[in-house]
Design a protein around this motif. Structure first.
Motif, PDB file in Angstrom:
ATOM      1  N   ARG A   1     -17.255 -46.210  40.881  1.00  0.00           N
ATOM      2  CA  ARG A   1     -17.665 -47.095  40.849  1.00  0.00           C
ATOM      3  C   ARG A   1     -18.565 -47.525  39.862  1.00  0.00           C
ATOM      4  O   ARG A   1     -18.479 -49.155  38.978  1.00  0.00           O
ATOM      5  CB  ARG A   1     -18.609 -47.776  41.966  1.00  0.00           C
ATOM      6  CG  ARG A   1     -17.461 -48.272  42.720  1.00  0.00           C
ATOM      7  CD  ARG A   1     -18.333 -48.057  44.476  1.00  0.00           C
ATOM      8  NE  ARG A   1     -18.182 -47.411  45.008  1.00  0.00           N
ATOM      9  CZ  ARG A   1     -19.471 -46.394  45.311  1.00  0.00           C
ATOM     10  NH1 ARG A   1     -20.941 -47.542  45.793  1.00  0.00           N
ATOM     11  NH2 ARG A   1     -19.813 -46.046  46.685  1.00  0.00           N
ATOM     12  N   ARG A   2     -19.629 -46.565  39.189  1.00  0.00           N
ATOM     13  CA  ARG A   2     -20.112 -46.912  38.127  1.00  0.00           C
ATOM     14  C   ARG A   2     -19.389 -47.666  36.641  1.00  0.00           C
ATOM     15  O   ARG A   2     -20.115 -47.879  36.259  1.00  0.00           O
ATOM     16  CB  ARG A   2     -21.253 -45.748  37.469  1.00  0.00           C
ATOM     17  CG  ARG A   2     -22.022 -45.320  38.452  1.00  0.00           C
ATOM     18  CD  ARG A   2     -23.026 -44.224  38.499  1.00  0.00           C
ATOM     19  NE  ARG A   2     -22.636 -42.865  37.956  1.00  0.00           N
ATOM     20  CZ  ARG A   2     -22.568 -42.141  38.942  1.00  0.00           C
ATOM     21  NH1 ARG A   2     -23.208 -42.593  40.303  1.00  0.00           N
ATOM     22  NH2 ARG A   2     -21.833 -40.874  38.676  1.00  0.00           N
ATOM     23  N   SER A   3     -18.318 -46.181  36.282  1.00  0.00           N
ATOM     24  CA  SER A   3     -17.568 -46.455  35.476  1.00  0.00           C
ATOM     25  C   SER A   3     -16.163 -47.603  35.328  1.00  0.00           C
ATOM     26  O   SER A   3     -16.732 -48.893  34.220  1.00  0.00           O
ATOM     27  CB  SER A   3     -16.540 -45.529  35.445  1.00  0.00           C
ATOM     28  OG  SER A   3     -17.024 -43.880  35.217  1.00  0.00           O
ATOM     29  N   ARG A   4     -16.450 -48.392  36.357  1.00  0.00           N
ATOM     30  CA  ARG A   4     -15.508 -49.601  36.232  1.00  0.00           C
ATOM     31  C   ARG A   4     -17.168 -50.969  36.573  1.00  0.00           C
ATOM     32  O   ARG A   4     -16.473 -51.503  35.804  1.00  0.00           O
ATOM     33  CB  ARG A   4     -15.235 -49.929  37.705  1.00  0.00           C
ATOM     34  CG  ARG A   4     -14.049 -49.283  37.994  1.00  0.00           C
ATOM     35  CD  ARG A   4     -12.917 -49.546  39.445  1.00  0.00           C
ATOM     36  NE  ARG A   4     -13.576 -49.416  40.660  1.00  0.00           N
ATOM     37  CZ  ARG A   4     -14.140 -48.966  41.305  1.00  0.00           C
ATOM     38  NH1 ARG A   4     -13.111 -47.007  41.080  1.00  0.00           N
ATOM     39  NH2 ARG A   4     -14.402 -48.849  42.573  1.00  0.00           N
ATOM     40  N   ALA A   5     -17.843 -51.034  36.911  1.00  0.00           N
ATOM     41  CA  ALA A   5     -19.340 -51.638  36.492  1.00  0.00           C
ATOM     42  C   ALA A   5     -18.878 -51.843  34.561  1.00  0.00           C
ATOM     43  O   ALA A   5     -19.993 -52.806  34.875  1.00  0.00           O
ATOM     44  CB  ALA A   5     -20.532 -51.870  37.264  1.00  0.00           C
ATOM     45  N   PHE A   6     -19.718 -50.664  34.501  1.00  0.00           N
ATOM     46  CA  PHE A   6     -19.479 -50.378  32.733  1.00  0.00           C
ATOM     47  C   PHE A   6     -18.778 -51.406  32.286  1.00  0.00           C
ATOM     48  O   PHE A   6     -19.013 -51.974  30.967  1.00  0.00           O
ATOM     49  CB  PHE A   6     -19.548 -49.073  32.612  1.00  0.00           C
ATOM     50  CG  PHE A   6     -19.892 -48.660  31.426  1.00  0.00           C
ATOM     51  CD1 PHE A   6     -21.530 -48.639  30.967  1.00  0.00           C
ATOM     52  CD2 PHE A   6     -19.261 -48.518  30.566  1.00  0.00           C
ATOM     53  CE1 PHE A   6     -21.893 -47.417  29.694  1.00  0.00           C
ATOM     54  CE2 PHE A   6     -19.351 -47.905  28.788  1.00  0.00           C
ATOM     55  CZ  PHE A   6     -20.476 -47.806  28.731  1.00  0.00           C
ATOM     56  N   ALA A   7     -17.246 -50.952  32.646  1.00  0.00           N
ATOM     57  CA  ALA A   7     -16.563 -51.584  31.581  1.00  0.00           C
ATOM     58  C   ALA A   7     -16.322 -52.609  32.181  1.00  0.00           C
ATOM     59  O   ALA A   7     -15.887 -53.860  30.469  1.00  0.00           O
ATOM     60  CB  ALA A   7     -14.971 -51.043  31.990  1.00  0.00           C
ATOM     61  N   GLU A   8     -16.517 -53.044  33.442  1.00  0.00           N
ATOM     62  CA  GLU A   8     -16.055 -54.769  33.791  1.00  0.00           C
ATOM     63  C   GLU A   8     -17.528 -55.716  32.294  1.00  0.00           C
ATOM     64  O   GLU A   8     -16.824 -56.246  31.964  1.00  0.00           O
ATOM     65  CB  GLU A   8     -17.005 -55.305  34.361  1.00  0.00           C
ATOM     66  CG  GLU A   8     -17.551 -56.306  34.863  1.00  0.00           C
ATOM     67  CD  GLU A   8     -17.297 -56.703  36.642  1.00  0.00           C
ATOM     68  OE1 GLU A   8     -17.096 -57.735  37.680  1.00  0.00           O
ATOM     69  OE2 GLU A   8     -18.635 -55.727  37.408  1.00  0.00           O
TER      70      GLU A   8
END
Length: 343
Positions: free
Chosen positions: A206-213
């Motif tokens: 979830r941290r990675s998805r938010a970062f990439a967003e």
């Protein structure tokens, strides 16, 4: 009986799903239900299957302490954590244990190894021993484990995460917000080729998805992500940097899902004579005690783990002592600690 029906029941005492409830649902007597579970050879196969189906539907776990008085208290709190080895959860565990001990409670600790299956097995064993409360690291997703916790009537506190639908009580923070904030941090310091090194668990994902967003919304190149699987070692961090550089030689900032992986990335960067932070800025997660004394010192996301442990312990103690808990969901927040590995 649906999960919705279970949540309407009291969280303690008569609120727990009992063998009598299972028997009623199966259409048999309590003694027959008991025999079907404990001495299955004494009942017909069809009857046993009806009882097993009822157990599955209700989430009932046999009480292995049923020989004691129904009103007895164990003075025991059970905790399930992913790991205690070089772990960001150590401060939380220590504070949880200390607060419980001072209040006359003992802590029973189980390690899931980041495995959902192992966590489910641990919870079944724990519920069967009827502790006065259960501490979870992370959010329990829909499934048998969550159903069993709801059916048990035991106070539960979930931690190290946030959700609008906790099982009972929650003390945590938003992994989505962390991903957003770290991406903004790097972009605000002029970094344009961003990468991620992460272990494979839901919170890191979830941290990675938010970062990439955030990176995508900023019009920058796609984030290069290296997933090291279940490994969280220095070695896997070193190997991950090699893979990341092969995918994007121009990467200039890396967000790691743990401080230990960040240490591996730093070690490999120095072995390759890559300047930190001149060529690559590095951010960890957890702020474990040794990272402030590393050379260079590691920038990271700080979580007040001790506060989580103390607050969670107080919630469980209050519920076990039949006191109300006014604030069922507590967001403890987080902070980015900037040190020498970032500009």
């Amino acid at each position: 009986m649906s999960e919705k029906d279970i949540t309407k029941r009291s969280r303690r005492g008569s609120g727990a799903i009992t063998l009598r409830d299972v028997a009623r649902l199966a259409g048999v007597s309590p003694i027959t239900a008991s025999r079907a579970l404990n001495t299955p050879d004494q009942v017909a196969a069809e009857t046993r299957q009806k009882v097993l189906d009822a157990v599955q539907r209700t989430g009932y776990v046999p009480n292995r302490m049923a020989g004691g008085l129904a009103s007895s208290r164990s003075r025991l709190i059970a905790a399930v954590v992913p790991s205690t080895v070089m772990s960001v959860f150590m401060e939380t565990i220590e504070a949880l244990n200390g607060t419980l001990f001072d209040a006359g409670y003992q802590l029973m600790l189980g390690q899931s190894g980041y495995s959902p299956h192992r966590e489910e097995l641990l919870l079944e064993a724990i519920i069967g021993r009827r502790p006065d409360g259960i501490f979870l690291t992370g959010i329990m997703q829909q499934g048998k484990g969550r159903t069993r916790l709801l059916a048990s009537g035991i106070p539960v506190v979930e931690t190290w995460d946030l959700t609008p639908t906790p099982i009972d009580m929650l003390v945590g923070f938003s992994h989505l917000e962390i991903g957003h904030e770290v991406a903004h941090f790097f972009i605000g310091r002029g970094r344009r080729r961003l990468g991620i090194v992460q272990a494979n668990d839901e919170r890191a994902n979830r941290r990675s998805r938010a970062f990439a967003e955030v990176v995508g919304q900023s019009g920058l190149a796609d984030v290069s992500i290296v997933n090291v699987g279940a490994s969280r070692s220095i070695k896997s961090g070193r190997e991950a940097l090699g893979r990341l550089l092969a995918a994007d030689p121009d990467v200039d900032a890396i967000f790691c899902s743990s401080d230990l992986l960040a240490l591996g990335v730093m070690t490999e960067a120095r072995a390759r004579n890559i300047p930190i932070p001149g060529q690559i800025a590095i951010m960890g997660f957890g702020d474990v005690p040794f990272v402030a004394d590393m050379v260079p010192s590691l920038s990271t996301v700080h979580i007040n783990g001790a506060n989580i442990g103390k607050l969670a312990a107080r919630c469980l103690i209050d519920r076990a002592d039949d006191r109300s808990v006014d604030q069922r969901v507590v967001d403890v927040g987080f902070s980015i600690v900037e040190r020498e590995t970032t500009d």
